[in-house]
Design a protein around this motif. Sequence first.
Motif, mmCIF file in Angstrom:
data_model
loop_
_atom_site.group_PDB
_atom_site.id
_atom_site.type_symbol
_atom_site.label_atom_id
_atom_site.label_comp_id
_atom_site.label_asym_id
_atom_site.label_seq_id
_atom_site.Cartn_x
_atom_site.Cartn_y
_atom_site.Cartn_z
ATOM 1 N N LEU A 99 0.844 -1.191 0.000
ATOM 2 C CA LEU A 99 0.000 0.000 0.000
ATOM 3 C C LEU A 99 0.881 1.243 0.000
ATOM 4 O O LEU A 99 1.739 1.404 0.866
ATOM 5 N N LYS A 100 0.674 2.122 -0.978
ATOM 6 C CA LYS A 100 1.412 3.379 -1.055
ATOM 7 C C LYS A 100 0.687 4.459 -0.261
ATOM 8 O O LYS A 100 -0.531 4.609 -0.384
ATOM 9 N N LEU A 101 1.428 5.197 0.534
ATOM 10 C CA LEU A 101 0.862 6.292 1.323
ATOM 11 C C LEU A 101 1.319 7.621 0.734
ATOM 12 O O LEU A 101 2.512 7.834 0.505
ATOM 13 N N SER A 102 0.374 8.502 0.478
ATOM 14 C CA SER A 102 0.723 9.807 -0.079
ATOM 15 C C SER A 102 1.330 10.689 0.994
ATOM 16 O O SER A 102 0.810 10.789 2.108
ATOM 17 N N GLY A 103 2.485 11.298 0.669
ATOM 18 C CA GLY A 103 3.129 12.207 1.601
ATOM 19 C C GLY A 103 3.931 11.528 2.681
ATOM 20 O O GLY A 103 4.457 12.188 3.572
#
Length: 227
Positions: free
Chosen positions: A172-176
């Motif tokens: 899962l990619k997390l923004s910021g």
Amino acid sequence: MIFARWIAGTLLVAGLGLTGAGTAAAHVGVSAPDAEPGGFAVVTVRVPTESATAGTVKLEITLPQDHPLAVVRNEAVAGWDVTQKRATLGTPVDNGHGGKVTDYVSSVTFTAKDGVSIRPGEFGEFKLQVGPLPHVSELAFPAIQTYSDGSVVSWIEQSSDGTTPDKPAPVLKLSGGHDDAHEHPAAAPDTRAAHRDSRLAVAALVVALGALALSAAPKLRRLRVKR
């Protein structure tokens, strides 16, 4: 004639290469467009059935152990039983509401009831509401997929050199987010995409050259006959 057969063989190989690239992309994955460090998100786990003869009847999702999530809620899914396994934390974590949590959900397992499965040619989705999300760039959710014939596929492999494993763990990619362990955490996905695009471009060039050669073959034969 020999030249035409060689072109046909080349086109077949190129086609197989493109087919293989598509098959490799069909694996268990996770997504959450609103995932941001410090916040809560609904994580969608997408599960394709790759078997041609058996359906998916069980999925066990392991939650991040190095970044335990204080809150994990699963969506109720018709036809599936859901169980959560908990583990004790060495260090309590914030639950996002000013309190502390001393244990966490270490895994969530979705098990199909009698007669239910994700059949060949289908995919299913399971949702988890999780948080607060840690201040990192990505989180891995290793998963184990079980089929109705008893076969098991472990989507647990993680890459350290930018290459894509055969059975990659869902990430899962997390923004910021920022991961201190990686100086440039977003470089690996971009590199892999570039390599895939290069392979597709080469295959397309081979197909185009083959088509050109096939169209020119009759003219070459006529020229040889005139001579």
